[in-house]
Design a protein around this motif. Sequence first.
Motif, PDB file in Angstrom:
ATOM      1  N   GLY A 184       6.947  20.233   8.892  1.00  0.00           N
ATOM      2  CA  GLY A 184       5.771  19.036   8.298  1.00  0.00           C
ATOM      3  C   GLY A 184       4.348  19.005   7.877  1.00  0.00           C
ATOM      4  N   GLN A 185       4.716  20.671   7.542  1.00  0.00           N
ATOM      5  CA  GLN A 185       3.109  21.149   6.843  1.00  0.00           C
ATOM      6  C   GLN A 185       3.565  20.972   5.255  1.00  0.00           C
ATOM      7  N   ARG A 186       4.502  20.498   4.596  1.00  0.00           N
ATOM      8  CA  ARG A 186       5.214  21.309   3.261  1.00  0.00           C
ATOM      9  C   ARG A 186       5.700  19.348   2.573  1.00  0.00           C
ATOM     10  N   ILE A 187       5.060  19.732   1.436  1.00  0.00           N
ATOM     11  CA  ILE A 187       6.160  18.522   0.791  1.00  0.00           C
ATOM     12  C   ILE A 187       6.347  18.782  -0.792  1.00  0.00           C
ATOM     13  N   ARG A 188       7.424  18.030  -0.784  1.00  0.00           N
ATOM     14  CA  ARG A 188       8.384  18.136  -2.610  1.00  0.00           C
ATOM     15  C   ARG A 188       8.796  17.638  -2.438  1.00  0.00           C
ATOM     16  N   ALA A 189       9.003  16.836  -3.735  1.00  0.00           N
ATOM     17  CA  ALA A 189       9.928  15.644  -4.151  1.00  0.00           C
ATOM     18  C   ALA A 189      11.268  15.892  -4.417  1.00  0.00           C
ATOM     19  N   VAL A 247       0.728  19.637   2.706  1.00  0.00           N
ATOM     20  CA  VAL A 247       0.061  17.520   2.926  1.00  0.00           C
ATOM     21  C   VAL A 247      -1.077  17.463   2.710  1.00  0.00           C
ATOM     22  N   GLN A 248      -1.698  18.736   3.510  1.00  0.00           N
ATOM     23  CA  GLN A 248      -3.064  18.533   4.051  1.00  0.00           C
ATOM     24  C   GLN A 248      -3.674  18.296   2.242  1.00  0.00           C
ATOM     25  N   LYS A 249      -3.336  19.323   1.921  1.00  0.00           N
ATOM     26  CA  LYS A 249      -3.878  19.954   0.565  1.00  0.00           C
ATOM     27  C   LYS A 249      -3.876  19.329  -1.037  1.00  0.00           C
ATOM     28  N   LEU A 250      -2.414  18.127  -0.541  1.00  0.00           N
ATOM     29  CA  LEU A 250      -2.361  17.092  -1.059  1.00  0.00           C
ATOM     30  C   LEU A 250      -3.194  15.980  -1.252  1.00  0.00           C
ATOM     31  N   VAL A 251      -3.914  15.833  -0.148  1.00  0.00           N
ATOM     32  CA  VAL A 251      -4.071  14.032   0.733  1.00  0.00           C
ATOM     33  C   VAL A 251      -5.788  14.842   0.744  1.00  0.00           C
ATOM     34  N   VAL A 267       0.985   9.577   4.108  1.00  0.00           N
ATOM     35  CA  VAL A 267       2.125  10.276   3.346  1.00  0.00           C
ATOM     36  C   VAL A 267       3.605   9.981   4.407  1.00  0.00           C
ATOM     37  N   LEU A 268       3.400  10.559   5.178  1.00  0.00           N
ATOM     38  CA  LEU A 268       4.828  10.554   6.389  1.00  0.00           C
ATOM     39  C   LEU A 268       5.036  10.123   6.576  1.00  0.00           C
ATOM     40  N   GLN A 269       4.642   8.474   6.408  1.00  0.00           N
ATOM     41  CA  GLN A 269       4.824   7.259   6.445  1.00  0.00           C
ATOM     42  C   GLN A 269       6.254   6.722   4.936  1.00  0.00           C
ATOM     43  N   VAL A 270       5.513   7.254   3.657  1.00  0.00           N
ATOM     44  CA  VAL A 270       6.294   6.870   2.996  1.00  0.00           C
ATOM     45  C   VAL A 270       7.457   7.931   2.736  1.00  0.00           C
ATOM     46  N   VAL A 271       7.540   9.080   3.377  1.00  0.00           N
ATOM     47  CA  VAL A 271       8.855  10.513   3.230  1.00  0.00           C
ATOM     48  C   VAL A 271      10.004   9.430   4.634  1.00  0.00           C
ATOM     49  N   GLU A 272       8.642   8.829   5.992  1.00  0.00           N
ATOM     50  CA  GLU A 272       9.805   8.460   6.868  1.00  0.00           C
ATOM     51  C   GLU A 272      10.522   7.783   6.465  1.00  0.00           C
ATOM     52  N   ARG A 273      10.296   6.153   5.674  1.00  0.00           N
ATOM     53  CA  ARG A 273       9.983   5.048   5.334  1.00  0.00           C
ATOM     54  C   ARG A 273      10.988   4.769   3.791  1.00  0.00           C
ATOM     55  N   HIS A 274      10.784   5.009   3.589  1.00  0.00           N
ATOM     56  CA  HIS A 274      10.792   5.176   1.241  1.00  0.00           C
ATOM     57  C   HIS A 274      12.697   5.168   1.567  1.00  0.00           C
ATOM     58  N   PRO A 275      12.689   3.542   1.405  1.00  0.00           N
ATOM     59  CA  PRO A 275      14.770   3.442   1.421  1.00  0.00           C
ATOM     60  C   PRO A 275      15.682   4.379   0.406  1.00  0.00           C
ATOM     61  N   ARG A 330       1.297  -0.963   0.444  1.00  0.00           N
ATOM     62  CA  ARG A 330       0.039   0.062   0.004  1.00  0.00           C
ATOM     63  C   ARG A 330       0.979   1.077  -0.192  1.00  0.00           C
ATOM     64  N   LEU A 331       2.132   1.289   1.257  1.00  0.00           N
ATOM     65  CA  LEU A 331       2.536   2.153   1.095  1.00  0.00           C
ATOM     66  C   LEU A 331       3.274   2.566  -0.375  1.00  0.00           C
ATOM     67  N   THR A 332       3.941   1.483  -1.157  1.00  0.00           N
ATOM     68  CA  THR A 332       4.361   1.165  -2.083  1.00  0.00           C
ATOM     69  C   THR A 332       3.783   2.469  -3.549  1.00  0.00           C
ATOM     70  N   ARG A 333       2.966   1.701  -3.137  1.00  0.00           N
ATOM     71  CA  ARG A 333       1.617   2.203  -4.144  1.00  0.00           C
ATOM     72  C   ARG A 333       1.104   4.144  -3.783  1.00  0.00           C
ATOM     73  N   VAL A 334       1.432   4.019  -3.054  1.00  0.00           N
ATOM     74  CA  VAL A 334       1.190   5.358  -2.497  1.00  0.00           C
ATOM     75  C   VAL A 334       2.470   6.299  -2.971  1.00  0.00           C
ATOM     76  N   SER A 335       3.435   5.956  -2.379  1.00  0.00           N
ATOM     77  CA  SER A 335       5.257   6.399  -2.897  1.00  0.00           C
ATOM     78  C   SER A 335       5.355   6.970  -4.227  1.00  0.00           C
TER      79      SER A 335
END
Length: 78
Positions: A72-77, A35-39, A54-62, A4-9
């Motif tokens: 922690g409120q905004r995200i970017r690639a 992040v909230q707007k994205l979701v 979303v936060l788990q993907v950021v934290e756990r991606h190898p 599931r997290l891989t699909r979200v990523s």
Amino acid sequence: MNKRLTRVSKYLTYILRHEPQSIGLQLDSDGSIGVQKLVEHANASGKNITTEQVLQVVERHPDPLFALSPDGQRIRAI
């Protein structure tokens, strides 16, 4: 990461790197979005993701693919 997290990523990569406008988003000048707007926009477009995922993907991606703002409120690639 689980399937599931891989699909979200993969979805986040698509949206943040290639097609934010496909769900009605416009990234700011440094390529970030709330992040909230994205979701909210993702869910309105038929996806079912949560802020926690979303936060788990950021934290756990190898390999770091995304970065959060210091608050922690905004995200970017990256």
